[in-house]
Design an enzyme around this catalytic site. Sequence first.
Site, PDB file in Angstrom:
ATOM      1  N   MET A 255      13.751 -41.309 -30.635  1.00  0.00           N
ATOM      2  CA  MET A 255      12.521 -41.336 -29.874  1.00  0.00           C
ATOM      3  C   MET A 255      11.493 -42.069 -30.687  1.00  0.00           C
ATOM      4  O   MET A 255      11.335 -42.020 -31.922  1.00  0.00           O
ATOM      5  CB  MET A 255      12.283 -39.976 -29.392  1.00  0.00           C
TER       6      MET A 255
ATOM      7  N   GLY B 212       2.050 -33.699 -22.415  1.00  0.00           N
ATOM      8  CA  GLY B 212       2.250 -35.298 -23.010  1.00  0.00           C
ATOM      9  C   GLY B 212       1.219 -36.153 -22.191  1.00  0.00           C
ATOM     10  O   GLY B 212       0.074 -35.661 -21.641  1.00  0.00           O
TER      11      GLY B 212
ATOM     12  N   ASP C 115       6.456 -37.761 -31.274  1.00  0.00           N
ATOM     13  CA  ASP C 115       6.397 -39.160 -31.875  1.00  0.00           C
ATOM     14  C   ASP C 115       5.520 -39.355 -32.973  1.00  0.00           C
ATOM     15  O   ASP C 115       5.278 -40.302 -33.447  1.00  0.00           O
ATOM     16  CB  ASP C 115       6.204 -40.167 -30.669  1.00  0.00           C
TER      17      ASP C 115
END
Length: 360
Positions: free
Chosen positions: A263, A189, A220
Site C-alpha cells: 500500500m 481517511g 500510508d
Amino acid sequence: MLDCVTSHDKITTAASGFVLEDVPHLSDYIPLLQTYPDPLQDNPSYSVVAQYYVNVDDTIAQQIVVHKNSPRGTHFRRAGPAQKVYFDSEEVHACIVTCGGLCPGLNTVIREIVCGLYHMYGVHKVLGIQGGYPGFYSRNTVPLTPKVVNDIHKRGGSILGTSYGGHDTSKIVDSIQDRGINQVYILGGYGTQYEAAMIFEEVRRRGLKVAVVGIPKTIDNDIPVIDKSIGFDTAVEEAQRAINSAHVEAESAENGIGVVKLMGRYSGFIAMYATLASRDVDCCLIPESPFYLEGPGGLLEFVEKRLKEQGHMVIVIAEGAGQELLSGNPSIVNKQDASADKLFPDVGLWLSQKIKILHT
C-alpha cells in the site's frame, strides 16, 4: 506580528514570508464565546508539569530545513492542551465514529479518546456511533466508558463497526443537534475527512456550539509534520512477512523474481521502511521517485544484471509507483473505489507481466 487574515480559509500572513494555515474554530462564528480553566490544572498527574500548556502563538513549520535567506514558509497551529477551554466538562456530550476501511489501531484510538476525556478532563458522557456515518440517523449507538473500552486495544477492527458512504450532512447534523452532542470525533481517511469538513460547515451555518475533530486514518503515513500515522508500524511489520515469503520463493527458483506490491498511493513510506528493515530487497519503487523500464539505467536492465549476479531478486513496489506508465489504460481511467479514491491500475501485475516478457 500577524497582519493579514483570510477568514474563510484561515490563512494568516506576516513578515519574512510567514504563512499560517490555521484550522476553523468555534470562536470564528460564535461571538464572545465563554472560556473555562483547563481541568488539567486540577489534575495531580499533570498540574505539576512545568510549561505543560501550548502557547496560543505556537506554530509548527511545514519545512524543517530552509535556506537562511528564504521565506519562513508555511506553518500550522500547534496542537496540545491550552490554559483556557471552550467547554465545561460537565456539559460535554461527545461521540466517536469510525468510517471507511479498517486500519490497525482504530480501537486504540477509541480507547484513548474515551479514557482521556474521562480521566483527564472529567467528561463522562461519550457515545459510540455504530456503522459509520449512517449510524447517526439510524439510531445505532452505544455508551462508551473506560470500563467498556478497557481491553479493546487488544482486538482488531473497530468495536463501533464501519462502512463506506451513507453520508447525509443534513441528517447527521440533525442527529447531532437532537442528541445534544457538542464534540464529534471522526476517524477516517481522505473521503471521510472531506465529509467531516462538510459537517462542520453545516454546524457553522446553524450556529451550533459543536466541535468537529477529524482524526486521519491512513497507514500510508502520508501526512506531513506528524511523526507516524495510525497503523503505520503494523503495516511495515506485516509487509516484512510478505517480503520474506517472496524472498524464500525467489531464492528457491532459477532466476526467481519476487514482486511484492504494498500500500502507498502517493507515498512510499511503507515500501521504503519495510525494505530497509528487511535487507532482502534488491529494488524498491515508490511514487516519489519516477522510474522507466527500457534502455540504459532502466528497471529491466537492472533486473537482468541482478539475476546474472545472484540468480534471484526481490522487487518491492508501492501501489502508486509507476502509474504514469499505466495511465493509458482506458478500462480504469476516472474510476473510483468504495472509498471514493481514484482507482489505480494494478502496477504489481503490470510489472510482473513486463518482466515475464523479458524472459520469454
